[in-house]
Scaffold this active site. Structure first.
Site, PDB file in Angstrom:
ATOM      1  N   ASN A  62      60.361 -49.409  17.181  1.00  0.00           N
ATOM      2  CA  ASN A  62      61.303 -48.893  15.811  1.00  0.00           C
ATOM      3  C   ASN A  62      62.015 -47.622  16.346  1.00  0.00           C
ATOM      4  O   ASN A  62      62.022 -46.684  15.665  1.00  0.00           O
ATOM      5  CB  ASN A  62      60.157 -48.484  14.770  1.00  0.00           C
ATOM      6  CG  ASN A  62      60.917 -48.433  13.480  1.00  0.00           C
ATOM      7  OD1 ASN A  62      62.027 -48.674  13.294  1.00  0.00           O
ATOM      8  ND2 ASN A  62      60.146 -47.717  12.422  1.00  0.00           N
TER       9      ASN A  62
ATOM     10  N   ASP B  40      59.095 -59.739  18.358  1.00  0.00           N
ATOM     11  CA  ASP B  40      59.331 -59.524  16.775  1.00  0.00           C
ATOM     12  C   ASP B  40      59.934 -60.825  16.579  1.00  0.00           C
ATOM     13  O   ASP B  40      61.159 -60.733  16.600  1.00  0.00           O
ATOM     14  CB  ASP B  40      59.692 -58.445  16.406  1.00  0.00           C
ATOM     15  CG  ASP B  40      59.873 -58.327  14.993  1.00  0.00           C
ATOM     16  OD1 ASP B  40      59.517 -59.218  14.347  1.00  0.00           O
ATOM     17  OD2 ASP B  40      60.488 -57.144  14.564  1.00  0.00           O
TER      18      ASP B  40
ATOM     19  N   ASN C 258      60.053 -61.869  13.143  1.00  0.00           N
ATOM     20  CA  ASN C 258      60.364 -61.548  12.020  1.00  0.00           C
ATOM     21  C   ASN C 258      60.135 -62.844  11.031  1.00  0.00           C
ATOM     22  O   ASN C 258      60.859 -63.075   9.895  1.00  0.00           O
ATOM     23  CB  ASN C 258      61.740 -61.182  11.763  1.00  0.00           C
ATOM     24  CG  ASN C 258      62.080 -59.706  11.853  1.00  0.00           C
ATOM     25  OD1 ASN C 258      61.599 -59.026  11.041  1.00  0.00           O
ATOM     26  ND2 ASN C 258      62.944 -59.161  12.868  1.00  0.00           N
TER      27      ASN C 258
END
Length: 261
Positions: free
Chosen positions: A9, A146, A148
Site C-alpha cells: 500500500n 493481490d 482482488n
C-alpha cells in the site's frame, strides 16, 4: 525456500511504518511486492538497491500508482515484466526465476471505484486467466499477490452483505474457481483447510482490523510442478495492522523436490 507476498500500500509509506523491521522478522528468501506506488529513484538510497537483496522493479507509468517488484536473496534470472499481449502500463505483473523455480508478483486490478475500473478488471481476468491456464504444466511456477477477489464465503467475513461488491461478485468468484480447476493450487487454503479466513486485508472502517473482519484476497498459487514442493503457509497479521492494510503472506517450499524431467 521461504516466499512472501505483500501488498505494501505504498512502499515509501510502508518504510516509514516499519516495513524493514517486519521483514527482518519474517525473513523471506524471496519477497513479492505489490502496490509499491513509486519508482525506485523515489526511495531512500538504501532501498533503491538494498544490501543483501537482488531487486527487480516494475513500477506503473502513472506516478504514485500500482506497481510490483521482486526482491530475492539470490540472483533472479529471466526477468519478464507484464504478460504477452498486454502492455501492462500499470506494472501489474513481474516474473523471474530463482534456483529453478519461477515466481511472479501479481496485482490484479480492483473494480471498487466504479464501472470503468471494473471493466478494466474484467479485461484483465480474461487474458490473465488464459495466460494462467497455459502455465499450468510449465516449469515450476508460483504466483504471489493481490488478486482482488475473495474466492469463497470462507474468504470474507461479511459474505452476505458483499454479494454485489466488486471483489466478491459471483462471476469473479466463478473465474477464480475456474482458474484453480484448470490446475492451480491455492497453497494457503491447502494449509489451513476449510476454516474462515485467515484474512489478509482489512478495511479501515468499523474496527475491521481490530476485530479481524477482513477479506482473503492475497494468494500464493502453485502450478502442478510447483505444488509438490509445498510445505507450509502463514499469514503475518501484525504487518497488516502496522505497515499496510494487507498482511504479508508466506509459504515454505522444498526446492530439493524440484522436478527436472
Amino acid at each position: 525456500m521461504r516466499i512472501t507476498t505483500w501488498n505494501v500500500n505504498g512502499l515509501r509509506a510502508a518504510i516509514k511504518k516499519g516495513f524493514m523491521q517486519h521483514l527482518d522478522v519474517i525473513c523471506p528468501d524471496i519477497l513479492l511486492l505489490q502496490e509499491i506506488r513509486c519508482h525506485p529513484e523515489q526511495l531512500p538510497k538504501e532501498f533503491q538497491d538494498p544490501e543483501g537483496w537482488c531487486v527487480h522493479w516494475h513500477p506503473a507509468q502513472r506516478p504514485g500508482y500500482s506497481g510490483t517488484a521482486i526482491w530475492s536473496r539470490t540472483p533472479v534470472d529471466d526477468v519478464v515484466r507484464g504478460i504477452e499481449g498486454n502492455a501492462d502500463e500499470e506494472g501489474r505483473v513481474i516474473a523471474g526465476s530463482v534456483k529453478g523455480v519461477r515466481l511472479a508478483s501479481i496485482y490484479l486490478p480492483s473494480g471498487s471505484s466504479g464501472d470503468a475500473r471494473q471493466k478494466i478488471k474484467e479485461d484483465w481476468l480474461g487474458f490473465f486467466g488464459e495466460w494462467g491456464e497455459a502455465q499450468v504444466d510449465s516449469a515450476p511456477l508460483i504466483l504471489g499477490g493481490d488478486f482482488n477477489i475473495a474466492h469463497t464465503e470462507r474468504d470474507i467475513f461479511h459474505a452476505k452483505s458483499n454479494q454485489k461488491t466488486s471483489g466478491f461478485l459471483p462471476h469473479e468468484r466463478q473465474w477464480f474457481s475456474d482458474f484453480l480447476d484448470c490446475g492451480w493450487d491455492d497453497l494457503v487454503r491447502r494449509h489451513f483447510g476449510n476454516v474462515n479466513g485467515p484474512y489478509s486485508w482489512w478495511s479501515n472502517r468499523g474496527k475491521a482490523r481490530e476485530l479481524d473482519r477482513g477479506w482473503r484476497i492475497d494468494y500464493l498459487l502453485a502450478n502442478r510442478n510447483a505444488s509438490t514442493m509445498f510445505r507450509s503457509a502463514s499469514i503475518h497479521r501484525d504487518g497488516g495492522l502496522e505497515v499496510s492494510d494487507h498482511a504479508p503472506v508466506t509459504i515454505e517450499i522444498d526446492e530439493t523436490m524440484l522436478r527436472r524431467d
